[in-house]
Design an enzyme around this catalytic site. Sequence first.
Site, PDB file in Angstrom:
ATOM      1  N   SER A   2     -65.116  14.622   9.998  1.00  0.00           N
ATOM      2  CA  SER A   2     -65.794  15.317   8.912  1.00  0.00           C
ATOM      3  C   SER A   2     -65.500  14.755   7.530  1.00  0.00           C
ATOM      4  O   SER A   2     -66.038  15.230   6.544  1.00  0.00           O
ATOM      5  CB  SER A   2     -65.467  16.812   8.960  1.00  0.00           C
ATOM      6  OG  SER A   2     -64.130  17.003   8.618  1.00  0.00           O
ATOM      7  N   LYS A  36     -62.609  25.848   5.548  1.00  0.00           N
ATOM      8  CA  LYS A  36     -62.651  24.804   4.529  1.00  0.00           C
ATOM      9  C   LYS A  36     -63.067  25.372   3.193  1.00  0.00           C
ATOM     10  O   LYS A  36     -62.498  25.035   2.154  1.00  0.00           O
ATOM     11  CB  LYS A  36     -63.638  23.718   4.960  1.00  0.00           C
ATOM     12  CG  LYS A  36     -63.116  22.847   6.077  1.00  0.00           C
ATOM     13  CD  LYS A  36     -64.173  21.866   6.505  1.00  0.00           C
ATOM     14  CE  LYS A  36     -63.629  20.898   7.529  1.00  0.00           C
ATOM     15  NZ  LYS A  36     -64.684  20.038   8.073  1.00  0.00           N
TER      16      LYS A  36
END
Length: 585
Positions: A468, A511
């Site tokens: 990611s 996140k």
Amino acid sequence: HDIKKKVKESIDQNKKDYYIREQMKVIQKELSINGEREDIVEYKKKVTELGLPQQSQEKLMKEINHLAKLGSMSQESGVISAYLDTVLDLPWNSKTPDRIDLKKAEKILEADHYGLKRVKERILEQLAVIKLTKSIKGPIICLVGPPGVGKTSVATSIARAMGRNFARISMGGVRDEAEIRGHRKTYVGAMPGRIIHAYIQAKSNNPLILLDEIDKISGDYKGDPAAALLEVLDSAQNNAFSDHYIDIPFDLSNTLFIATANTVDSIHPALYDRMEIINLSGYTDDEKINIAERHLIPNQLQNHGLKKASLTIGKGVIDDIIEHYTKEAGVRTLDREIASICRKAATRIASGSAKTVKVKSGNLHEFLGKRKFFRYMNLDTDRVGISTGLAWTAYGGDTLDIEINVLKGKGNLDLTGNLGEVMKESVTAALSYVKANADRLGVDAEVLSSSDIHLHIPEGAVPKDGPSAGITIATALVSALTGNPTSREVAMTGEITIRGRVLAIGGLKEKSMAAYRSGVKTIIIPEENVKDLDEVPQVVKDTIKFIPCSRIEQVLEIALERPVCIDNINIVECIGQKEERGVVQ
Ligand code: ADP
């Protein structure tokens, strides 16, 4: 003469032993009823009282008869007695009555935990089904989340709400099937497995058993513990669970199993299949303050023998502790820090140096020492070759800077900062995209071929992996190669393909909460992750602007301060967003 003497001594000793043994037999006979030893009679009585199925009873009787034939001094008799004692310790017939009152259960769950609305709802549904069907079939609930978010304590609350006994089995580090299912009793030092142990601990055959950290079991050459667990959890076969040590079937089907895990990725696929995942993904600062005020502080005051009036911890102080002494998704460290304040306060009060203790932001360091963490504040004035990414670990989310230097060289690529294989591939993919599109991005091909590129991710001791960071790497690369600085307030997450597409990532909630904690204003996310935004807490959405992108060109346009030279992409929208952020064009 010498030999003769030795033989005589040996014969004398044997004679003496024989004589004593015969004496013992007679004494034992004197003590026994109907010609049987007292302990044997006792065992037989207890086994008969259990009312086990015929086969199991016969097996136990055989063991008892075997024990009767052995002298009580022999080693084997010790093994058999230990075995019989363990079997008799098992709660074959003791069952606690289920008291499921949904209103009361809801009250208990509410009283024990702040927030966790969805988790509580799901648990109440489960209790309602158990109440109506009077049976525990169906998938096993697995509570998944970082440490300290309340997985274990939710499970104990459920046991309390149902009126069931509770036992916890730690699955962390279980590598051997025998740890689940026990060793045969012929092994030296054999013991039953952890499952049977849990029942002995729980003292009822319908407890709530918590399988803690089910994602941490692993197999090795000694067999697969996950396969043994499958049998435990399978309601079709767990009514006759066989432990190698106990060796007679034990019924597990009335037990409510609940599992916990830090991540779902490492749960054995077959186990995962049987589970229903409930996510507990961490708390916002506001939630932490509430948890501290309502639960952690009152609990710790009680644990330390302090009265409410004797220690005051202000709201601002809790905020300070969260910001400067903890870095976590859950509240475990916060709880520990509060405990250390209580300890210090208890010392002052017990020694008589103070009657009441007041903790303020100004004197917090006297209790907890120097501040350990600071909100991420990137004060780098030079933002060329640096971009901010977002990482997701089993311990919650975190921000992650990626730094790139372009040095004179021969086109080599150096990677440092403990990157995993997948992350290394991301770097190669991002570099491949940049090389293939050098002209469009305004990257000088000459510079590319005559330079070495060094990519580093700080906190080098911490291993990092995952795809990611792809777009973050590409952004840092373009920034370093074109001298175009990145914006300090933008963080991003997304996988990149070599053709520049932006692909979905996991853990958006964690996140974005990490970004929120770090003071980031804008997050670039993959278009495909827009659907996950409804899981993100409202306070985070109110503070941070989420910009979905499907192409890396859009990302670069938003993340870099100056416009990027791109010909064939419609960037009007991106420029608009940039203007909204007040970036000077
Ligand atoms: P986990 O099992 O997820 O690692 P624990 O259940 O051990 O976490 O929780 C750690 C501590 O935090 C416990 O004392 C627990 O009571 C407390 N806690 C966690 N979440 C909450 C909450 N929502 N409300 C009240 N206390 C909580």
